[in-house]
Design an enzyme around this catalytic site. Structure first.
Site, PDB file in Angstrom:
ATOM      1  N   SER A 142      -4.173  33.387  71.763  1.00 58.21           N
ATOM      2  CA  SER A 142      -3.051  32.522  72.136  1.00 58.21           C
ATOM      3  C   SER A 142      -2.450  33.120  73.400  1.00 58.21           C
ATOM      4  CB  SER A 142      -2.020  32.552  71.002  1.00 58.21           C
ATOM      5  OG  SER A 142      -0.764  32.091  71.447  1.00 58.21           O
ATOM      6  N   TYR A 155       2.890  36.943  64.452  1.00 55.74           N
ATOM      7  CA  TYR A 155       1.911  36.139  65.208  1.00 55.74           C
ATOM      8  C   TYR A 155       1.567  36.833  66.532  1.00 55.74           C
ATOM      9  CZ  TYR A 155      -0.208  31.779  67.020  1.00 55.74           C
ATOM     10  OH  TYR A 155      -1.073  30.828  67.521  1.00 55.74           O
TER      11      TYR A 155
HETATM   12  P1  NAD Z   1      -4.047  23.826  62.091  1.00 57.17           P
HETATM   13  O1  NAD Z   1      -2.950  24.120  61.140  1.00 57.17           O
HETATM   14  O2  NAD Z   1      -4.248  22.441  62.582  1.00 57.17           O
HETATM   15  O3  NAD Z   1      -5.440  24.347  61.504  1.00 57.17           O
HETATM   16  C1  NAD Z   1      -5.562  25.623  60.923  1.00 57.17           C
HETATM   17  C2  NAD Z   1      -6.631  25.562  59.865  1.00 57.17           C
HETATM   18  O4  NAD Z   1      -6.787  26.899  59.333  1.00 57.17           O
HETATM   19  C3  NAD Z   1      -6.266  24.648  58.682  1.00 57.17           C
HETATM   20  O5  NAD Z   1      -7.317  23.741  58.409  1.00 57.17           O
HETATM   21  C4  NAD Z   1      -6.040  25.622  57.533  1.00 57.17           C
HETATM   22  O6  NAD Z   1      -6.414  25.092  56.252  1.00 57.17           O
HETATM   23  C5  NAD Z   1      -6.945  26.771  57.943  1.00 57.17           C
HETATM   24  N1  NAD Z   1      -6.570  28.017  57.268  1.00 57.17           N
HETATM   25  C6  NAD Z   1      -5.327  28.521  57.071  1.00 57.17           C
HETATM   26  N2  NAD Z   1      -5.389  29.646  56.361  1.00 57.17           N
HETATM   27  C7  NAD Z   1      -6.700  29.863  56.090  1.00 57.17           C
HETATM   28  C8  NAD Z   1      -7.410  30.871  55.394  1.00 57.17           C
HETATM   29  N3  NAD Z   1      -6.779  31.878  54.776  1.00 57.17           N
HETATM   30  N4  NAD Z   1      -8.760  30.783  55.325  1.00 57.17           N
HETATM   31  C9  NAD Z   1      -9.419  29.765  55.932  1.00 57.17           C
HETATM   32  N5  NAD Z   1      -8.808  28.789  56.594  1.00 57.17           N
HETATM   33  C10 NAD Z   1      -7.454  28.830  56.686  1.00 57.17           C
HETATM   34  O7  NAD Z   1      -3.782  24.828  63.324  1.00 57.17           O
HETATM   35  P2  NAD Z   1      -4.367  24.898  64.820  1.00 57.17           P
HETATM   36  O8  NAD Z   1      -3.219  24.670  65.715  1.00 57.17           O
HETATM   37  O9  NAD Z   1      -5.606  24.108  64.972  1.00 57.17           O
HETATM   38  O10 NAD Z   1      -4.680  26.456  64.891  1.00 57.17           O
HETATM   39  C11 NAD Z   1      -5.991  26.988  64.929  1.00 57.17           C
HETATM   40  C12 NAD Z   1      -5.949  28.347  65.623  1.00 57.17           C
HETATM   41  O11 NAD Z   1      -5.495  28.166  66.970  1.00 57.17           O
HETATM   42  C13 NAD Z   1      -4.991  29.352  64.968  1.00 57.17           C
HETATM   43  O12 NAD Z   1      -5.580  30.640  65.000  1.00 57.17           O
HETATM   44  C14 NAD Z   1      -3.792  29.315  65.885  1.00 57.17           C
HETATM   45  O13 NAD Z   1      -3.063  30.510  65.844  1.00 57.17           O
HETATM   46  C15 NAD Z   1      -4.462  29.108  67.228  1.00 57.17           C
HETATM   47  N6  NAD Z   1      -3.596  28.592  68.275  1.00 57.17           N
HETATM   48  C16 NAD Z   1      -2.954  27.398  68.109  1.00 57.17           C
HETATM   49  C17 NAD Z   1      -2.141  26.937  69.126  1.00 57.17           C
HETATM   50  C18 NAD Z   1      -1.408  25.638  69.002  1.00 57.17           C
HETATM   51  O14 NAD Z   1      -0.488  25.406  69.821  1.00 57.17           O
HETATM   52  N7  NAD Z   1      -1.731  24.758  68.070  1.00 57.17           N
HETATM   53  C19 NAD Z   1      -1.985  27.666  70.313  1.00 57.17           C
HETATM   54  C20 NAD Z   1      -2.656  28.870  70.431  1.00 57.17           C
HETATM   55  C21 NAD Z   1      -3.470  29.326  69.416  1.00 57.17           C
END
Ligand code: NAD
Length: 260
Positions: A142, A155
């Site tokens: 991130s 985080y």
């Molecule tokens: P999201 O909530 O849409 O998807 C996350 C997925 O991870 C979900 O399907 C959830 O069921 C799964 N998950 C949660 N805990 C779990 C576990 N213990 N084992 C297996 N699966 C698990 O979120 P997203 O925004 O798509 O995030 C995905 C990644 O991207 C994360 O690592 C997040 O930190 C990172 N990220 C997101 C953003 C953003 O702005 N959305 C920005 C930077 C980084």
């Protein structure tokens, strides 16, 4: 097709960024394992994306469970004959000031992001080394791998930590043809972010629209969200890069929020 006949395991692929990566990798010819805590969601995404040649399967996997990760990776190998790409993407967000942060929530977040990255990496590397066909490990970092924000102590801590893990995997994996890199997105409008907007508004005592404009997107060059497709394109770049020159690197995809 840039990933023809490659096998990719994407964690957290039942939703958001992971689902978009799985979609793009399938379009580029890969066989994809949709691994997620939410087994029903993983199965339904796999059914939606698999197509007639059944190149996607859903696997229920809590990335913090050693047994579930090892079993899920074994299912990937049984289904598609190996692992070429791991995208360690599963994650959550919890916001609170440090002096009020619940210890159990701190440990849960670190476990999902860091233990999950370690366990999935270890299982994938064992298979990549055994099969001797090299591979690409991609971590979902991130902008918070490089920058801090108030209210996000675990985080920011975990996302910084993933950069260290990627560098170690790059060093250890090199002799086996395994590369490791990390993508550092800005804010992407996924369920993870949608949940945060009211939480931050409450914690900061400001309206939700102000959280979006003045907290999330304030430092971008154009006030725009990064999209899940932007992040998936970066994942494809790392997954399909043709040599071991590109390893141990982080790539920030954030509309200029953070420039390195
Ligand atoms: P999201 O909530 O849409 O998807 C996350 C997925 O991870 C979900 O399907 C959830 O069921 C799964 N998950 C949660 N805990 C779990 C576990 N213990 N084992 C297996 N699966 C698990 O979120 P997203 O925004 O798509 O995030 C995905 C990644 O991207 C994360 O690592 C997040 O930190 C990172 N990220 C997101 C953003 C953003 O702005 N959305 C920005 C930077 C980084």
């Amino acid at each position: 097709m840039r990933l023809k006949n490659k096998v990719a395991v994407v964690t957290g692929a039942a939703s958001g960024i992971g689902k978009e990566i799985a979609t793009l990798f399938l379009r580029e010819g890969a066989n994809v394992v949709i691994a997620d805590l939410n087994q029903a969601g993983a199965d339904s995404v796999a059914a939606e994306l698999a197509g007639p040649d059944k190149r996607a399967i859903g696997v229920g996997m809590d990335v913090t469970s050693e047994a579930q990760v090892d079993a899920g990776m074994a299912k990937a190998v049984a289904a598609f004959g190996g692992i070429d790409v791991l995208v360690s993407n599963a994650g959550i967000q919890t916001v609170a000031p440090i002096d009020e942060f619940d210890f159990a929530k701190w440990k849960q977040l670190l476990a999902i992001h860091l233990d999950g990255a370690f366990l999935t990496t270890r299982a994938a590397l064992r298979e990549m080394y055994r099969s001797d066909r090299g591979g690409s490990v991609i971590y979902m970092g991130s902008v918070h791998s490089k920058e801090a924000s108030a209210l996000k102590a675990p985080y920011v801590t975990a996302k910084h930590g993933l950069i260290g893990l990627a560098k170690v995997v790059a060093k250890e994996g090199a002799k086996h043809g395994v590369r490791a890199n990390i993508i550092c997105p800005g804010f992407v409008r996924t369920p993870l972010v949608d949940k945060q907007i009211p939480e931050q508004a409450k914690a900061l005592g400001i309206p939700e629209a102000e959280v979006v404009k003045n907290v999330m997107l304030k430092e971008t060059v154009d006030g725009e969200f990064t999209t899940a497709d932007d992040v998936a394109q970066a994942a494809l770049f790392f997954a399909s890069f043709g040599s071991n020159a590109l390893t141990g690197q982080s790539l920030v995809v954030s509309h200029g929020w953070f420039m390195q």
